[in-house]
Design an enzyme around this catalytic site. Sequence first.
Site, mmCIF file in Angstrom:
data_model
loop_
_atom_site.group_PDB
_atom_site.id
_atom_site.type_symbol
_atom_site.label_atom_id
_atom_site.label_comp_id
_atom_site.label_asym_id
_atom_site.label_seq_id
_atom_site.Cartn_x
_atom_site.Cartn_y
_atom_site.Cartn_z
ATOM 1 N N LEU A 36 0.813 -1.215 0.000
ATOM 2 C CA LEU A 36 0.000 0.000 0.000
ATOM 3 C C LEU A 36 0.848 1.267 0.000
ATOM 4 C CD1 LEU A 36 -2.714 -1.019 2.632
ATOM 5 C CD2 LEU A 36 -3.027 -0.832 0.157
ATOM 6 N N GLY A 37 1.993 1.211 0.657
ATOM 7 C CA GLY A 37 2.835 2.399 0.728
ATOM 8 C C GLY A 37 4.127 2.093 1.443
ATOM 9 N N GLU A 38 5.078 3.027 1.351
ATOM 10 C CA GLU A 38 6.369 2.815 1.982
ATOM 11 C C GLU A 38 7.010 4.147 2.341
ATOM 12 O OE1 GLU A 38 9.661 1.768 -0.892
ATOM 13 O OE2 GLU A 38 7.924 1.319 -2.139
ATOM 14 N N GLY A 39 7.937 4.069 3.296
ATOM 15 C CA GLY A 39 8.699 5.243 3.690
ATOM 16 C C GLY A 39 9.885 4.813 4.524
ATOM 17 N N GLY A 40 11.094 5.121 4.076
ATOM 18 C CA GLY A 40 12.281 4.672 4.787
ATOM 19 C C GLY A 40 12.335 3.153 4.824
ATOM 20 N N SER A 42 10.086 1.439 6.375
ATOM 21 C CA SER A 42 8.726 1.079 6.765
ATOM 22 C C SER A 42 7.885 0.790 5.524
ATOM 23 C CB SER A 42 8.101 2.231 7.563
ATOM 24 O OG SER A 42 6.770 1.964 7.876
ATOM 25 N N VAL A 44 3.894 -0.713 4.305
ATOM 26 C CA VAL A 44 2.538 -1.043 4.725
ATOM 27 C C VAL A 44 1.886 -1.888 3.640
ATOM 28 C CG1 VAL A 44 0.292 -0.163 5.457
ATOM 29 C CG2 VAL A 44 2.368 1.092 6.040
ATOM 30 N N LYS A 60 2.011 -3.193 8.924
ATOM 31 C CA LYS A 60 3.223 -2.387 8.797
ATOM 32 C C LYS A 60 4.428 -3.256 9.116
ATOM 33 C CE LYS A 60 3.516 1.910 9.985
ATOM 34 N NZ LYS A 60 3.598 3.166 10.773
ATOM 35 N N ASP A 205 1.068 15.903 14.471
ATOM 36 C CA ASP A 205 0.993 15.924 12.999
ATOM 37 C C ASP A 205 -0.457 15.785 12.538
ATOM 38 O OD1 ASP A 205 2.074 16.227 10.479
ATOM 39 O OD2 ASP A 205 2.572 14.110 10.228
#
Length: 357
Positions: A36-40, A42, A44, A60, A205
Amino acid sequence: MDILLGLVTKCLPCIPDISTPYVSINNNKYQIIKLLGEGGFSYVYLVAQKSNKNALYALKKIRCPFGATDETFRNAMKEVRNYHRFANSKTPYIIQTIDETVIDEKDGSKTIYILLPYFQKSLQDIINSNVLNNEDFEEDEILRIFVGICRGLQVMHKYKKSGGRPISEEGEEEDDLLLNGSDDDDISASAGTELQELTPFAHRDIKPANVMLSAEGLPVLVDLGSCSRARFSIKSRQQALALTDFAQEHCTLPYRAPELLDVATNSEITESTDVWSLGCLLYCCCFGFSPFEKLEIEQGASLNLAIAQGKYALPEDKKGYSDGLLNLIKECLNLDNTKRPTVDELLEKALGLSNRS
């Protein structure tokens, strides 16, 4: 689709390993459907329970190359603690983890799996759709969503430590924002018994992308990786710089409170940073952009300068929204953080507007 529910790290990206179609979490198996998504480090995934393919979740996966000494690991464990922290409130307005596990890899690294509810849409998705289709929220719907978000923030802002134990004894050093190793008492807004009992937390945030809509249409606050203790007395330039760095990494600029842009020595930071963000979110619900993004788009203004000066304007076309609703925005976007309303006051006013319509 915005389903990133959590961690922004400073690590370099890696390639997710999805060669295994199933992931086991505490003896329960889940089939990986898609990323579904990613960051660094991490990632999902959308997953389904092996025994019930209709039960969908967001999983996650967080890779921590340096094990327990990894900053990624500390941030992830802080996020998990935040899920548990607010679970006792049983509020439907804050996301709660379903399960989690930490895997010790053979190379000394760690992998953390966090199983979360799966939401199909965020508030940002709906706002984007409204902009594309030239549609607007009804005021009643905006107020309903705003009231739900306020109820979630109420739980955070009025959080109390159990047992009155000192924070340092509860392993909460991450919630001191790691201000260069400063002692907890050095950066507390107050000391003594009262702090140990009432310890407000701030989300840090608040923005439409971090508000998901449940199947019942309730707004749910997500991304608790940025959530930390709300109140800090900044007594040195070192602490000010550390908090400024934290805000740059964790607090989205168009929704960031002005006191977090360049934190001043001898300043008091409180949960009112969330109230400023609420004002930006409410403006975005009404007009499709945060107030300072709109200024940047239309006039090429510097976001930092506009936020620091509190420089924004309501559009000439108020889209039929009441003065009462627009006044909520104005009250939240007060440069003086001591004059912003509390979430309790905002909730009372929003409910009053709802009852009039």
